[in-house]
Enzyme design. Structure first.
Site, PDB file in Angstrom:
ATOM      1  N   ASP A 105       0.801  -1.236   0.000  1.00 52.66           N
ATOM      2  CA  ASP A 105       0.000   0.000   0.000  1.00 52.66           C
ATOM      3  C   ASP A 105       0.833   1.285   0.000  1.00 52.66           C
ATOM      4  OD1 ASP A 105      -0.891  -0.777   3.467  1.00 52.66           O
ATOM      5  OD2 ASP A 105       0.883   0.249   2.678  1.00 52.66           O
ATOM      6  N   HIS A 120       6.571  -7.892  -1.437  1.00 51.00           N
ATOM      7  CA  HIS A 120       5.488  -8.222  -2.376  1.00 51.00           C
ATOM      8  C   HIS A 120       5.199  -7.103  -3.351  1.00 51.00           C
ATOM      9  CE1 HIS A 120       3.975 -11.293   0.828  1.00 51.00           C
ATOM     10  NE2 HIS A 120       5.002 -11.753   0.144  1.00 51.00           N
ATOM     11  N   CYS A 128       5.036  -3.497 -17.565  1.00 46.34           N
ATOM     12  CA  CYS A 128       4.585  -4.079 -18.835  1.00 46.34           C
ATOM     13  C   CYS A 128       4.920  -5.568 -18.897  1.00 46.34           C
ATOM     14  CB  CYS A 128       5.252  -3.359 -20.010  1.00 46.34           C
ATOM     15  SG  CYS A 128       4.816  -4.074 -21.604  1.00 46.34           S
ATOM     16  N   GLY A 188       1.458  -7.186  12.914  1.00 46.71           N
ATOM     17  CA  GLY A 188       0.257  -7.164  12.073  1.00 46.71           C
ATOM     18  C   GLY A 188       0.301  -8.120  10.907  1.00 46.71           C
ATOM     19  N   THR A 189       0.824  -9.323  11.173  1.00 41.78           N
ATOM     20  CA  THR A 189       0.800 -10.319  10.098  1.00 41.78           C
ATOM     21  C   THR A 189       0.333 -11.664  10.637  1.00 41.78           C
ATOM     22  OG1 THR A 189       2.091 -11.445   8.367  1.00 41.78           O
ATOM     23  CG2 THR A 189       3.266 -10.908  10.409  1.00 41.78           C
TER      24      THR A 189
HETATM   25  C1  BV8 Z   1       6.252 -18.094  -4.281  1.00 39.73           C
HETATM   26  C2  BV8 Z   1       0.632  -9.083  -3.076  1.00 39.73           C
HETATM   27  C3  BV8 Z   1       7.530 -19.553  -5.649  1.00 39.73           C
HETATM   28  C4  BV8 Z   1      -0.545  -9.071  -3.975  1.00 39.73           C
HETATM   29  C5  BV8 Z   1       0.596 -11.139  -1.772  1.00 39.73           C
HETATM   30  C6  BV8 Z   1       6.266 -22.331   1.050  1.00 39.73           C
HETATM   31  C7  BV8 Z   1       7.348 -21.681   0.470  1.00 39.73           C
HETATM   32  C8  BV8 Z   1       7.182 -20.848  -0.619  1.00 39.73           C
HETATM   33  C9  BV8 Z   1       5.905 -20.664  -1.168  1.00 39.73           C
HETATM   34  C10 BV8 Z   1       4.815 -21.300  -0.601  1.00 39.73           C
HETATM   35  C11 BV8 Z   1       4.997 -22.124   0.508  1.00 39.73           C
HETATM   36  N1  BV8 Z   1       3.769 -22.604   0.854  1.00 39.73           N
HETATM   37  C12 BV8 Z   1       2.826 -22.089   0.017  1.00 39.73           C
HETATM   38  C13 BV8 Z   1       3.431 -21.313  -0.891  1.00 39.73           C
HETATM   39  C14 BV8 Z   1       2.755 -20.613  -1.991  1.00 39.73           C
HETATM   40  C15 BV8 Z   1       2.278 -19.211  -1.624  1.00 39.73           C
HETATM   41  C16 BV8 Z   1       1.719 -19.115  -0.225  1.00 39.73           C
HETATM   42  O1  BV8 Z   1       2.409 -18.695   0.692  1.00 39.73           O
HETATM   43  N2  BV8 Z   1       0.457 -19.469  -0.062  1.00 39.73           N
HETATM   44  C17 BV8 Z   1      -0.165 -19.356   1.246  1.00 39.73           C
HETATM   45  C18 BV8 Z   1      -1.622 -18.871   1.063  1.00 39.73           C
HETATM   46  C19 BV8 Z   1      -0.090 -20.693   1.939  1.00 39.73           C
HETATM   47  N3  BV8 Z   1       3.365 -18.254  -1.773  1.00 39.73           N
HETATM   48  C20 BV8 Z   1       3.587 -17.711  -2.976  1.00 39.73           C
HETATM   49  O2  BV8 Z   1       2.946 -17.989  -3.961  1.00 39.73           O
HETATM   50  C21 BV8 Z   1       4.720 -16.698  -3.085  1.00 39.73           C
HETATM   51  N4  BV8 Z   1       5.492 -17.008  -4.250  1.00 39.73           N
HETATM   52  O3  BV8 Z   1       6.450 -18.795  -3.352  1.00 39.73           O
HETATM   53  O4  BV8 Z   1       6.773 -18.333  -5.522  1.00 39.73           O
HETATM   54  C22 BV8 Z   1       8.347 -19.428  -6.867  1.00 39.73           C
HETATM   55  C23 BV8 Z   1       9.730 -19.340  -6.724  1.00 39.73           C
HETATM   56  C24 BV8 Z   1      10.500 -19.263  -7.878  1.00 39.73           C
HETATM   57  C25 BV8 Z   1       9.899 -19.245  -9.146  1.00 39.73           C
HETATM   58  C26 BV8 Z   1       8.508 -19.310  -9.261  1.00 39.73           C
HETATM   59  C27 BV8 Z   1       7.717 -19.408  -8.123  1.00 39.73           C
HETATM   60  C28 BV8 Z   1       4.192 -15.282  -3.295  1.00 39.73           C
HETATM   61  C29 BV8 Z   1       3.396 -14.819  -2.113  1.00 39.73           C
HETATM   62  C30 BV8 Z   1       3.020 -13.332  -2.282  1.00 39.73           C
HETATM   63  C31 BV8 Z   1       1.576 -13.216  -2.654  1.00 39.73           C
HETATM   64  N5  BV8 Z   1       1.191 -11.792  -2.720  1.00 39.73           N
HETATM   65  N6  BV8 Z   1       0.307  -9.850  -1.878  1.00 39.73           N
HETATM   66  C32 BV8 Z   1      -1.659  -8.239  -3.413  1.00 39.73           C
HETATM   67  O5  BV8 Z   1      -1.543  -7.663  -2.309  1.00 39.73           O
HETATM   68  O6  BV8 Z   1      -2.675  -8.149  -4.128  1.00 39.73           O
HETATM   69  S1  BV8 Z   1       0.229 -11.931  -0.356  1.00 39.73           S
HETATM   70  C33 BV8 Z   1      -0.739 -11.040   0.722  1.00 39.73           C
HETATM   71  O7  BV8 Z   1      -0.678 -11.780   1.965  1.00 39.73           O
HETATM   72  C34 BV8 Z   1      -0.281  -9.649   1.091  1.00 39.73           C
HETATM   73  O8  BV8 Z   1       0.993  -9.272   0.620  1.00 39.73           O
HETATM   74  C35 BV8 Z   1      -0.233  -9.719   2.618  1.00 39.73           C
HETATM   75  O9  BV8 Z   1       0.605  -8.814   3.180  1.00 39.73           O
HETATM   76  C36 BV8 Z   1       0.266 -11.099   2.764  1.00 39.73           C
HETATM   77  C37 BV8 Z   1       0.298 -11.720   4.125  1.00 39.73           C
HETATM   78  O10 BV8 Z   1      -0.892 -11.444   4.756  1.00 39.73           O
HETATM   79  P1  BV8 Z   1      -0.814 -10.490   6.049  1.00 39.73           P
HETATM   80  O11 BV8 Z   1      -0.090  -9.261   5.677  1.00 39.73           O
HETATM   81  O12 BV8 Z   1      -0.286 -11.271   7.183  1.00 39.73           O
HETATM   82  O13 BV8 Z   1      -2.325 -10.117   6.229  1.00 39.73           O
HETATM   83  P2  BV8 Z   1      -3.466 -11.004   6.893  1.00 39.73           P
HETATM   84  O14 BV8 Z   1      -4.765 -10.369   6.567  1.00 39.73           O
HETATM   85  O15 BV8 Z   1      -3.223 -12.451   6.578  1.00 39.73           O
HETATM   86  O16 BV8 Z   1      -3.191 -10.855   8.468  1.00 39.73           O
HETATM   87  C38 BV8 Z   1      -3.377  -9.596   9.087  1.00 39.73           C
HETATM   88  C39 BV8 Z   1      -2.869  -9.744  10.512  1.00 39.73           C
HETATM   89  O17 BV8 Z   1      -2.954  -8.473  11.150  1.00 39.73           O
HETATM   90  C40 BV8 Z   1      -3.681 -10.722  11.353  1.00 39.73           C
HETATM   91  O18 BV8 Z   1      -2.812 -11.523  12.122  1.00 39.73           O
HETATM   92  C41 BV8 Z   1      -4.501  -9.788  12.278  1.00 39.73           C
HETATM   93  O19 BV8 Z   1      -4.727 -10.370  13.544  1.00 39.73           O
HETATM   94  C42 BV8 Z   1      -3.565  -8.620  12.405  1.00 39.73           C
HETATM   95  N7  BV8 Z   1      -4.200  -7.330  12.685  1.00 39.73           N
HETATM   96  C43 BV8 Z   1      -5.369  -6.859  12.203  1.00 39.73           C
HETATM   97  N8  BV8 Z   1      -5.571  -5.590  12.677  1.00 39.73           N
HETATM   98  C44 BV8 Z   1      -4.484  -5.279  13.430  1.00 39.73           C
HETATM   99  C45 BV8 Z   1      -3.610  -6.378  13.453  1.00 39.73           C
HETATM  100  N9  BV8 Z   1      -2.439  -6.377  14.125  1.00 39.73           N
HETATM  101  C46 BV8 Z   1      -2.130  -5.254  14.816  1.00 39.73           C
HETATM  102  N10 BV8 Z   1      -2.912  -4.153  14.847  1.00 39.73           N
HETATM  103  C47 BV8 Z   1      -4.091  -4.136  14.177  1.00 39.73           C
HETATM  104  N11 BV8 Z   1      -4.863  -3.034  14.231  1.00 39.73           N
END
Ligand code: BV8
Length: 249
Positions: A105, A120, A128, A188-189
């Site tokens: 953001d 990210h 492009c 916050g993650t």
């Molecule tokens: C890849 C950008 C390989 C887009 C995002 C193991 C190893 C490697 C990969 C994997 C693996 N296991 C699975 C995978 C695949 C996948 C993955 O992780 N899947 C998950 C769902 C299991 N990973 C990938 O695909 C990654 N790429 O590994 O490529 C590769 C290597 C070489 C060649 C080819 C391929 C890419 C991952 C990136 C995806 N893109 N975002 C967009 O934003 O549109 S991810 C997205 O999730 C955001 O970036 C976000 O930041 C991120 C994580 O989420 P959080 O930030 O933690 O947000 P969330 O809502 O989950 O949690 C919020 C937290 O805040 C909560 O805990 C809540 O309690 C807390 N909170 C709320 N309010 C407050 C607060 N805390 C404090 N104060 C508050 N007020």
């Protein structure tokens, strides 16, 4: 809000401490940016595989741009909150400080952080798919979706989608910083997205003191030495108060 910090954590509030702050969508929640996995989370309304993947963009570039256009519009309306601003101030207290964010953001940039690793990408960057040209672009409504590059290729959001590698070198640098730090804040993650979610455990395995700041326990809690439950917009400014008092002693 008064938070209790351990004496161990307070003992680390000296300029020589090497610090990493790792943030996720939660730090932007109090700015009004929806998180991904919360009760009102973005992923609740949309299926990830429908939108945040290269295949989705290939198949339905207009729908993907409509979603990112909506998010850019939302983010354009918000501003950094006290949590972002506190992290920006942290940078001034430590000689070796690194902010590693999963967020796209741009709110950490606007809060003034300079030593920032964006794992990210950035929702305000467009790239492009044909020639690879990338630039920051704050347009809120394009007259054609997807917008086109001068080379004729489709322009995509400069973010990392699921199934895509993180920007070359940036994750490696984040790992090096996590391995070499004395104090690691996970803020916050949900720590559910990899490889970023490896960072708290990497820091822990290399001897860092790990502190989680969250409104609820996350997957990072298992490697946290200290959990500060609360909103980052309230907890981080409190930590900053301790830091500024420590620097006067
Ligand atoms: C890849 C950008 C390989 C887009 C995002 C193991 C190893 C490697 C990969 C994997 C693996 N296991 C699975 C995978 C695949 C996948 C993955 O992780 N899947 C998950 C769902 C299991 N990973 C990938 O695909 C990654 N790429 O590994 O490529 C590769 C290597 C070489 C060649 C080819 C391929 C890419 C991952 C990136 C995806 N893109 N975002 C967009 O934003 O549109 S991810 C997205 O999730 C955001 O970036 C976000 O930041 C991120 C994580 O989420 P959080 O930030 O933690 O947000 P969330 O809502 O989950 O949690 C919020 C937290 O805040 C909560 O805990 C809540 O309690 C807390 N909170 C709320 N309010 C407050 C607060 N805390 C404090 N104060 C508050 N007020």
């Amino acid at each position: 809000m008064v938070i209790q910090l351990s004496n161990k954590l307070k003992s680390l509030f000296i300029p020589e401490t090497r610090v990493v702050v790792f943030t996720g969508a939660g730090i932007s929640a109090e700015s009004g940016v929806p998180t991904f996995r919360g009760p009102e989370g973005l992923w609740k309304k949309f299926r990830v595989q429908d939108l945040a993947t290269p295949e989705a963009f290939q198949a339905r570039p207009q729908l993907v741009w409509e979603w990112y256009g909506w998010r850019r519009g939302q983010i354009a309306e918000v501003k950094p909150n006290p949590g972002h601003r506190a992290v920006s101030e942290f940078e001034k207290y430590f000689v070796d400080f690194t902010l590693v964010t999963q967020n796209v953001d741009g709110l950490h940039d606007r809060a003034g952080n300079r030593k920032l690793l964006k794992l990210h990408g950035d929702i305000w960057e467009i790239r492009c798919v044909q020639c690879g040209t990338a630039r920051m672009d704050f347009t809120l409504s394009f007259n054609h979706l997807p917008p086109l590059c001068v080379c004729g290729g489709a322009l995509r959001p400069g973010v990392v989608w699921f199934g895509e590698p993180l920007p070359a070198g940036i994750f490696d640098e984040a790992v090096q910083k996590a391995e070499g730090c004395d104090l690691f804040f996970s803020v916050g993650t949900s720590a559910e997205v990899y490889p970023a979610a490896y960072l708290p455990s990497i820091a822990k395995e290399h001897g860092a003191y790990v502190v989680e700041v969250n409104i609820e326990s996350s997957a990072a809690a298992s490697c946290a030495d200290e959990v500060l439950l609360g909103k980052s917009g309230e907890v981080l400014p409190e930590i900053l108060n301790y830091l500024s008092r420590a620097s006067l002693d």
